[in-house]
Every structure is written in C-alpha cells, then in structure tokens.
Design a protein around this motif. Structure first.
Motif, PDB file in Angstrom:
ATOM      1  N   UNK A 160       0.787  -0.907   0.445  1.00 18.61           N
ATOM      2  CA  UNK A 160       0.067   0.026  -0.286  1.00 18.61           C
ATOM      3  C   UNK A 160       0.739   1.705  -0.050  1.00 18.61           C
ATOM      4  N   UNK A 161       0.364   1.720  -1.284  1.00 21.53           N
ATOM      5  CA  UNK A 161       1.378   3.603  -0.511  1.00 21.53           C
ATOM      6  C   UNK A 161       0.787   4.458   0.350  1.00 21.53           C
ATOM      7  N   UNK A 192       4.200  12.046  -1.150  1.00 18.74           N
ATOM      8  CA  UNK A 192       5.410  13.389  -1.398  1.00 18.74           C
ATOM      9  C   UNK A 192       6.645  13.849  -1.745  1.00 18.74           C
ATOM     10  N   UNK A 193       7.488  12.469  -2.123  1.00 18.11           N
ATOM     11  CA  UNK A 193       8.365  11.985  -2.239  1.00 18.11           C
ATOM     12  C   UNK A 193       8.634  11.459  -4.058  1.00 18.11           C
ATOM     13  N   UNK A 194       7.480  11.370  -4.112  1.00 21.64           N
ATOM     14  CA  UNK A 194       7.361  10.972  -6.191  1.00 21.64           C
ATOM     15  C   UNK A 194       7.927  11.819  -7.342  1.00 21.64           C
ATOM     16  N   UNK A 195       9.079  11.719  -8.133  1.00 27.47           N
ATOM     17  CA  UNK A 195       9.452  12.727  -8.478  1.00 27.47           C
ATOM     18  C   UNK A 195       9.653  11.769 -10.183  1.00 27.47           C
ATOM     19  N   UNK A 196       9.025  12.506 -10.955  1.00 26.58           N
ATOM     20  CA  UNK A 196       8.799  12.616 -12.243  1.00 26.58           C
ATOM     21  C   UNK A 196      10.039  13.231 -13.182  1.00 26.58           C
TER      22      UNK A 196
END
Length: 91
Positions: free
Chosen positions: A7-8, A14-18
């Motif tokens: 599970x997320x 918050x830390x997700x970067x693309x």
C-alpha cells in the motif's frame, strides 16, 4: 515503480518525482505521470472498497449484538417467572 501489493503511504506521494522529457522539450514524461496517477486511483478504489466492507461488517455485528442482548432483557408483562427481573437478583 513500487509493487501493487504494497500500500502507498503519504510520504511516497510527497517524494514522488517524475523524469523530465528529452532534450529540447519541456515538462515531464507523460507515461510516468499517468502510471503514477493510475496507481493512486487503484489504491483509493481498493481502500474505499475495504472501508465499505468494514462498515457493512460493523453494522452487521452491531445488529447481531443488539439481537443477542435482546434475548436477555426483561420482557414487560411477563409474570410467570420465566423472564429474569431485578427482584430475582435480591433473593
């Protein structure tokens, strides 16, 4: 991307970067953004389904408990001694 089974947690979002697009273009890699959004949607749908299931189970258990407790409550108008009353406790 992380496993669909794990599970997320808010910190992951918050830390997700693309990754940025290639040279000469501005923005983010669209496929990565959409994959992430689909994962968030899937997890929200799954969470909502679990929550709805828990609410139904909670209502079912409350109803069953009420029914069970009703079998032990004194019944008004019974004088044949078959129902428990507060007078029996003092004997």
């Amino acid at each position: 991307m992380a496993s669909r089974l794990a599970p997320m947690v808010p910190d992951q979002v918050r830390r997700q970067r693309f990754r940025r697009t290639g040279f000469g273009r501005r923005g983010l890699v669209e496929a990565h953004v959409y994959a992430f959004l689909h994962r968030v949607v899937d997890e929200l749908i799954a969470r909502d389904a679990v929550e709805a299931s828990l609410r139904e189970e909670n209502a079912r258990l409350k109803s069953a408990l009420r029914d069970w407790q009703g079998g032990f409550a004194p019944r008004p108008g019974r004088v044949d001694g078959s129902a428990w009353t507060g007078d029996q406790q003092r004997r």
